[in-house]
Design a protein around this motif. Structure first.
Motif, short mmCIF file in Angstrom:
data_model
loop_
_atom_site.label_atom_id
_atom_site.label_comp_id
_atom_site.label_asym_id
_atom_site.label_seq_id
_atom_site.Cartn_x
_atom_site.Cartn_y
_atom_site.Cartn_z
N LEU A 199 -7.23 0.33 2.24
CA LEU A 199 -7.13 -1.07 2.62
C LEU A 199 -8.51 -1.69 2.83
N GLY A 224 1.26 4.17 1.47
CA GLY A 224 0.99 5.05 2.60
C GLY A 224 -0.25 4.65 3.36
N GLU A 225 -0.37 5.16 4.58
CA GLU A 225 -1.43 4.72 5.49
C GLU A 225 -2.81 5.24 5.11
N ASP A 226 -2.90 6.15 4.14
CA ASP A 226 -4.21 6.61 3.70
C ASP A 226 -4.73 5.79 2.52
N ALA A 227 -4.03 4.70 2.17
CA ALA A 227 -4.47 3.84 1.07
C ALA A 227 -5.75 3.11 1.47
N SER A 283 0.57 -8.01 4.19
CA SER A 283 0.18 -6.63 3.90
C SER A 283 1.19 -5.68 4.54
N GLU A 284 1.55 -4.60 3.80
CA GLU A 284 2.42 -3.59 4.38
C GLU A 284 2.31 -2.29 3.61
N TYR A 285 2.80 -1.21 4.23
CA TYR A 285 2.81 0.11 3.61
C TYR A 285 4.19 0.39 3.04
N ASP A 331 5.96 3.61 1.18
CA ASP A 331 5.77 5.01 0.80
C ASP A 331 6.20 5.30 -0.65
N PRO A 386 -1.71 1.13 -5.12
CA PRO A 386 -1.62 -0.20 -4.49
C PRO A 386 -1.06 -1.24 -5.46
N LEU A 431 0.81 -1.21 0.00
CA LEU A 431 0.00 0.00 0.00
C LEU A 431 0.85 1.27 0.00
#
Length: 328
Positions: free
Chosen positions: A98, A93-96, A121-123, A125, A130, A91
Motif C-alpha cells: 500500500l 492481503g495486508e502484506d500488499a 481502499s480495502e483488502y 484475500d 492489487p 489489495l
C-alpha cells in the motif's frame, strides 16, 4: 479470455441501461462504442466536464505509476486537461504494498497536475495482485470524441506503438525472456512515457477524433476509431513507429507490437491540411509523430497489412499472464 466486454454485449446490456442519461440535456456524450469518456455541460459555462474511469489490474509492478496516466489519458484524448482523480485500491492481503502504491499515485498525479480528491481502499484475500480503479475528471473548451473521424482526414500517431506493453514485458517478464539486460532496463523506463496529456494538448485544436490505445494496442485503438466514427481507416503498418526495445521484447515473447497495451501513443485524425502543423507542434513539444494512414467512407473497418480487421482485437499479453498464473 480476459479483456474488454465485446461491443455486442455492451450494446445488448449496457448502452440502453444508463438511468436518465438519455433525457438529461447536460449529458453531451454518454456511453457509446469506442467512447472512453463522458462529456457533461457545465450550466452557465462554456467549459465541458469530461469524466472517465479505468481499472488497472494485470501489471504486477508500478501499478500506481501506471494507473494515473491510464485514467488521465482518456481525458486528454477528449480534449481536456485532467484536474481531479478518485482512486479505488483493492489489495490482496495486508502484506500488499500500500505504501508503495500510494506514493506512486501521488507522484504520478503531481506529474499531470491532477488532485486526488477521494476514493476507497480495502483488502480482498481472493485477489492475487492489487486492483486499482481510477476516475479522472477534467475540463475542456471543446470536447473531442473518438467518433469524430471524417472521410478525407489523415491518421496520426504520437511516440510509438506498444509503449506500455513494452514496459510491462520488461518488468513482469524480463527475467524469463532472452533479451539483453540493457534492453530491458531501457524498456522499463518506458513507464515514464505513457502519459499522452502533453501530446493531446499539442494537437487537440486540429483533431476531429483522438483516442488512447490501451488493451489490444494500436490496432485495437484504430479499429475503435473506425467503428465509433462509421468510417474506413486505411493504415500503412510499416509507417507505425516501433522502437528497437519493443521489437526485441515482442520478438522474444512472440507477440505483435501493434497488439500489446498501447498507452503512451495517441491516435488522432486531423484534416489533411493540418498534418504538417500537428507534426510541427508535436516536435516543438518534444514528441515523435507520424502520419500512418487515411480515413475514407465505407463500412467501419481497419484496412492494414493487406487485410481487413472488423472484429475486436485481443491483446497479446493476456496469454502470457495466464500462463504465468498457471505455472505459479
Amino acid at each position: 479470455m480476459p479483456g474488454k466486454v465485446s461491443p455486442d454485449e455492451l450494446l445488448a446490456h449496457v448502452f440502453g441501461r444508463t438511468g436518465t442519461a438519455a433525457e438529461d440535456e447536460t449529458v453531451l456524450q454518454g456511453p457509446a462504442n469506442g467512447e472512453d469518456a463522458a462529456a457533461i455541460a457545465f450550466p452557465g459555462s462554456d467549459e465541458t466536464l469530461v469524466v472517465s474511469s479505468d481499472p488497472i489490474s494485470l501489471a504486477a509492478s508500478q501499478v500506481g505509476t501506471l494507473g494515473v496516466p491510464v485514467a488521465c489519458n482518456d481525458i486528454a484524448a477528449s480534449g481536456a486537461d485532467p484536474r481531479w482523480l478518485t482512486v479505488v485500491i483493492m489489495l490482496p492481503g495486508e502484506d500488499a504494498p500500500l505504501e508503495e502504491i500510494t506514493r506512486d499515485l501521488d507522484v504520478a498525479a503531481r506529474d499531470v497536475g491532477a488532485s486526488i480528491v477521494g476514493g476507497h481502499s480495502e483488502y480482498v484475500d481472493q485477489l492475487e495482485r492489487p486492483l486499482l480503479s481510477l476516475t479522472a475528471m477534467g475540463t475542456a473548451e471543446s470536447f473531442v470524441p473518438t467518433g469524430g473521424a471524417e472521410p478525407g482526414d489523415s491518421v496520426l500517431v504520437t511516440k510509438a506503438a506498444g509503449i506500455e506493453g513494452t514496459a510491462i514485458l520488461a518488468t513482469d517478464f524480463g527475467d524469463e525472456l532472452a533479451v539483453d539486460d540493457a534492453v530491458c532496463e531501457r524498456a522499463e523506463a518506458f513507464v515514464e512515457e505513457i502519459s499522452v496529456v502533453p501530446d493531446a494538448r499539442a494537437i487537440r485544436e486540429h483533431a476531429t477524433a483522438m483516442h488512447d490505445p490501451t488493451e489490444g494496442g494500436v490496432l485495437a485503438g484504430l479499429l475503435e476509431i473506425a467503428r465509433a466514427s462509421g468510417v474506413r481507416l486505411e493504415v500503412d503498418r510499416d509507417s507505425v513507429p516501433v522502437r528497437e526495445e519493443t521489437r526485441a521484447l515482442c520478438e522474444a515473447a512472440g507477440v505483435d507490437p501493434l497488439r500489446i497495451f498501447g498507452s503512451g501513443a495517441l491516435l488522432a485524425t486531423v484534416p489533411g491540411d493540418a498534418v504538417a502543423d500537428c507534426l510541427a507542434a508535436l516536435e516543438c513539444a518534444g514528441f515523435e509523430g507520424a502520419k500512418i494512414g487515411t480515413v475514407s467512407a465505407g463500412e467501419p473497418e481497419l484496412a492494414v497489412g493487406g487485410g481487413s480487421i472488423t472484429d475486436p482485437v485481443e491483446d497479446d499479453l493476456y496469454p502470457l499472464w495466464e500462463r504465468a498464473d498457471t505455472e505459479n
